[in-house]
Design a protein around this motif. Structure first.
Motif, mmCIF file in Angstrom:
data_model
loop_
_atom_site.group_PDB
_atom_site.id
_atom_site.type_symbol
_atom_site.label_atom_id
_atom_site.label_comp_id
_atom_site.label_asym_id
_atom_site.label_seq_id
_atom_site.Cartn_x
_atom_site.Cartn_y
_atom_site.Cartn_z
ATOM 1 N N LEU A 185 -2.349 0.667 -9.108
ATOM 2 C CA LEU A 185 -3.004 1.979 -9.226
ATOM 3 C C LEU A 185 -4.201 1.913 -10.157
ATOM 4 O O LEU A 185 -5.254 2.495 -9.886
ATOM 5 C CB LEU A 185 -2.026 3.023 -9.768
ATOM 6 C CG LEU A 185 -0.931 3.496 -8.844
ATOM 7 C CD1 LEU A 185 -0.281 4.740 -9.415
ATOM 8 C CD2 LEU A 185 -1.488 3.789 -7.475
ATOM 9 N N ASP B 296 1.422 6.740 -6.547
ATOM 10 C CA ASP B 296 0.257 7.552 -6.883
ATOM 11 C C ASP B 296 0.541 9.048 -6.706
ATOM 12 O O ASP B 296 -0.031 9.881 -7.415
ATOM 13 C CB ASP B 296 -0.930 7.136 -6.016
ATOM 14 C CG ASP B 296 -2.249 7.643 -6.586
ATOM 15 O OD1 ASP B 296 -2.329 7.820 -7.816
ATOM 16 O OD2 ASP B 296 -3.194 7.861 -5.814
ATOM 17 N N LEU C 127 2.054 -0.033 -11.111
ATOM 18 C CA LEU C 127 1.103 0.625 -12.022
ATOM 19 C C LEU C 127 -0.218 -0.132 -12.051
ATOM 20 O O LEU C 127 -1.296 0.471 -12.054
ATOM 21 C CB LEU C 127 1.695 0.709 -13.438
ATOM 22 C CG LEU C 127 2.893 1.641 -13.605
ATOM 23 C CD1 LEU C 127 3.460 1.545 -15.007
ATOM 24 C CD2 LEU C 127 2.485 3.078 -13.306
ATOM 25 N N GLY D 236 -0.849 9.816 -9.980
ATOM 26 C CA GLY D 236 -2.236 10.255 -9.804
ATOM 27 C C GLY D 236 -2.338 11.711 -9.388
ATOM 28 O O GLY D 236 -3.327 12.364 -9.669
ATOM 29 N N ALA E 195 2.320 1.646 -3.439
ATOM 30 C CA ALA E 195 1.333 2.146 -4.406
ATOM 31 C C ALA E 195 0.963 3.599 -4.129
ATOM 32 O O ALA E 195 0.815 4.395 -5.062
ATOM 33 C CB ALA E 195 0.088 1.259 -4.387
ATOM 34 N N MET E 196 0.837 3.963 -2.848
ATOM 35 C CA MET E 196 0.502 5.364 -2.539
ATOM 36 C C MET E 196 1.625 6.291 -3.002
ATOM 37 O O MET E 196 1.368 7.378 -3.521
ATOM 38 C CB MET E 196 0.266 5.544 -1.033
ATOM 39 C CG MET E 196 -1.086 5.049 -0.560
ATOM 40 S SD MET E 196 -1.445 5.537 1.149
ATOM 41 C CE MET E 196 -0.430 4.391 2.066
ATOM 42 N N PRO F 297 -5.061 3.413 -4.314
ATOM 43 C CA PRO F 297 -3.874 2.553 -4.273
ATOM 44 C C PRO F 297 -3.941 1.499 -3.176
ATOM 45 O O PRO F 297 -3.424 0.390 -3.349
ATOM 46 C CB PRO F 297 -2.726 3.532 -3.983
ATOM 47 C CG PRO F 297 -3.256 4.881 -4.200
ATOM 48 C CD PRO F 297 -4.734 4.850 -4.258
ATOM 49 N N CYS G 127 0.850 -1.201 0.000
ATOM 50 C CA CYS G 127 0.000 0.000 0.000
ATOM 51 C C CYS G 127 0.884 1.248 0.000
ATOM 52 O O CYS G 127 0.611 2.214 -0.708
ATOM 53 C CB CYS G 127 -0.904 0.033 1.232
ATOM 54 S SG CYS G 127 -2.255 -1.139 1.173
ATOM 55 N N MET H 178 -6.443 5.755 -9.445
ATOM 56 C CA MET H 178 -5.404 6.707 -9.056
ATOM 57 C C MET H 178 -5.996 8.078 -8.778
ATOM 58 O O MET H 178 -7.160 8.331 -9.032
ATOM 59 C CB MET H 178 -4.318 6.776 -10.116
ATOM 60 C CG MET H 178 -4.789 7.052 -11.498
ATOM 61 S SD MET H 178 -3.415 6.886 -12.655
ATOM 62 C CE MET H 178 -3.676 5.275 -13.332
#
Ligand SMILES: Nc1ncnc2c1ncn2[C@@H]1O[C@H](COP(=O)(O)OP(=O)(O)OP(=O)(O)O)[C@@H](O)[C@H]1O
Ligand SMILES: [Mg+2]
Lengths: 247, 318
Positions: B253, B59, B250, B63, B55-56, B264, B52, B258
């Motif tokens: 996301l 992002d 990716l 994003g 992914a954050m 994420p 997490c 995103m």
């Protein structure tokens, strides 16, 4: 006293001369309108002054400082604000956020990573003040993409004013507006303080003649004539472009 | 524009309340995981949490700032290897190693970012990929330090529960920290750049500087997730720097959605969850993830989280 001076300014795109050795001086507080047929190089000229385009040669002096080829953000910080011919906004953000970003750049600390923007009251009240000035006070919560085209043009001006320029460049501010909206825009621009110098591109002759102190005519990148509205309307080569060579 | 409140949907304030309760419940459950779950399940949850963070952080770039990086594994790997190398070569405690990893990643991101930011679009993507692959080959070839393809084994923390809580606290810190940042002027500037960079520059922002800053913050947090991965796994190999990991980020996301922080998290949970559940039944878990991925791209462009929110707003039809 002149605030902006273009000296032998030239811009080529390949073999195309978009700006052809233009010399022009704009006085502080002046309302100067550039006219000329489509593709004459009006937007290209503005883009060089505000830094989106790098001139091929020549000089641009703003308050006697050379700004030709500087980055747009530097030129903005020096006091040149602008609107775009085609709306160039933060479409998915609210009207307030659009203006607040510009206010933040001028008056806030963009590096602040801890205090929510919504809690910075000074930024918000300044943004609302500008929105009320352009007549969008009650639309602040709307997303920009949901506004009418004319309202989006007003957001363009609001953002430009939020950068607190000394020289404001307007690229066809009334394009695509209804006659009523055009009328409002004209009285709005007319009411802006004379501490602000305005260089504006405009097609609508009624708008041109009601705002301009002086008019410049561009044709194939060349400056054909510069002068008071009365002189320009009497100028033969100008009449030729607008009447003679029309097919 | 007033928020849409169709008959079938719910008013915006109710949705916020619902999501907030769901979030608090989830956090409470995560805090209690070590009491209720066994070692294996707990380590899976820990893995989800550290991805997490990965992914954050990606992002923040993709994003929120609009920079499509295909080399985020570089920072995950820098984090993992810093902890592992310092532990194996100098006996440094892994938590101290994680702190050093943040500093190393900040420097690396500043250098890599300096070059990448100059490019845009596809060139930016390719440059980030190239830097990550470069680091991958360094990890592979520099056997004396990295152990090459054998990788490195490192000392773990006192207990698995401690490791879990370290990861959980890091997750909380990153989530709430990023939430703060995004609501603050700096985050709003990132969003402005994502929406319209030309306009930001015309409004006086030296956008290159802000993009680099976003790159450095994302790099640091990516390295944090990598360091936690080393901590949890007790083993680091060049796979942590391979381009497939950037691709997985990716995919997370796009799966989750995103441009939000919850997206994420949902994406990482779904991705890691699928990887572990489907892989026990078949070797083709990538196939299942691929199919879901394609469905997301085709049918829910906002990702799973965006789609859920849409349903709450619009009501359960179409
Ligand atoms: N980036 C570019 N690359 C190549 N040619 C360009 C570029 N920008 C403008 N041109 C060309 O330069 C000429 C001048 O364009 P410009 O947009 O400045 O005209 P304009 O006077 O603003 O026209 P309009 O009234 O239609 O807005 C045109 O022939 C245009 O096609
Ligand atoms: Mg134009």
């Amino acid at each position: 006293m002149s605030i902006l001076r273009l000296v032998d300014l030239t811009k080529t795109f390949g073999s195309l001369l978009a700006t052809d050795c233009v010399n022009l001086s704009i006085d502080a507080g002046e309302r100067h309108v550039i006219i000329g047929p489509n593709g004459a190089g009006k937007t290209s000229l503005l883009n060089q002054i505000s830094g989106q385009l790098r001139p091929t040669s020549g000089r641009i002096l703003f308050k006697d400082v050379e700004i030709a080829g500087l980055a747009p953000e530097r030129i903005c910080k020096l006091g040149v604000g602008r609107t775009f011919q085609r709306n160039n906004l933060f479409n998915r953000l609210s009207v307030l956020d659009n203006v607040r970003l510009a206010v933040l750049a001028r008056r806030g600390n963009p590096m602040n990573a801890f205090v929510p923007m919504a809690r910075l009251a000074a930024l918000e009240s300044r943004s609302v003040e500008i929105l009320e000035l352009v007549g969008l006070g009650d639309r602040r919560a709307a997303l920009v993409r949901t506004l009418s085209y004319g309202e989006q043009r007003q957001v363009e001006i609001a953002i430009a004013l939020a950068t607190e320029p000394d020289l404001l460049l307007l690229d066809e501010p009334t394009a695509g507006m209804s006659p009523a909206e055009t009328g409002q825009m004209v009285s709005f621009v007319a009411a802006l303080p004379r501490t602000l110098t305005i260089l504006m591109i405009e097609h609508d002759m009624q708008v041109v003649f009601s705002l301009a102190d002086r008019i410049s005519v561009l044709h194939y990148g060349r400056l054909l004539a510069t002068g008071a509205p009365a002189e320009i309307s009497r100028n033969e080569s100008v009449q030729e472009i607008y009447l003679g060579t029309a097919h | 524009m007033p928020e849409r409140t169709d008959a079938a949907g719910l008013p915006a304030t109710r949705i916020v309340t619902i999501l907030r309760y769901a979030g608090v419940t989830l956090l409470a459950a995560l805090a209690l995981v070590p009491l209720g779950l066994g070692d294996y399940a707990r380590s899976i949850v820990a893995e989800v949490l550290l991805f997490c963070i990965f992914a954050m952080s990606l992002d923040l770039l993709l994003g929120f700032t609009g920079l499509i990086s295909f080399g985020h594994a570089a920072f995950f790997g820098i984090g993992a290897y810093t902890v592992a190398v310092l532990g194996a070569q100098f006996g440094l405690h892994p938590l101290l190693g994680a702190l050093v990893a943040l500093v190393v990643a900040a420097f690396a991101a500043a250098v890599i970012g300096f070059f990448c930011i100059r490019a845009s679009g596809v060139y930016f993507i390719m440059l980030t990929l190239a830097f990550a692959q470069l680091l991958h080959s360094v990890a592979f070839k520099w056997r004396a330090v990295t152990g090459g393809s054998d990788g490195l084994i490192l000392r773990s923390l006192e207990s698995g529960v401690t490791t879990y809580y370290v990861i959980f606290v890091a997750f909380l810190g990153v989530y709430f920290g990023l939430r703060r940042l995004i609501a603050a002027p700096l985050g709003q500037v990132f969003i402005g750049i994502r929406e319209n960079e030309t306009r930001m520059r015309a409004a006086g922002y030296a956008t290159a500087r802000y993009k680099l800053l976003s790159f450095v913050i994302a790099g640091c947090l990516g390295a944090l997730s990598g360091a936690l991965f080393a901590l949890l796994n007790g083993f680091v190999s060049p796979a942590v720097l391979f381009w497939t990991l950037s691709g997985e980020g990716l995919i997370m996301l796009i799966l989750g959605g995103m441009g939000t922080l919850v997206g994420p998290i949902v994406g990482a949970a779904v991705f890691i969850g699928l990887k572990h559940t489907v892989s026990t039944y078949s070797d083709h878990w990538e196939f299942v993830v691929g199919a879901i991925f394609i469905a997301c791209v085709l049918f829910f462009k906002q990702g799973i989280y965006g789609w859920c929110r849409e349903i709450l707003v619009r009501g359960p039809r179409s």
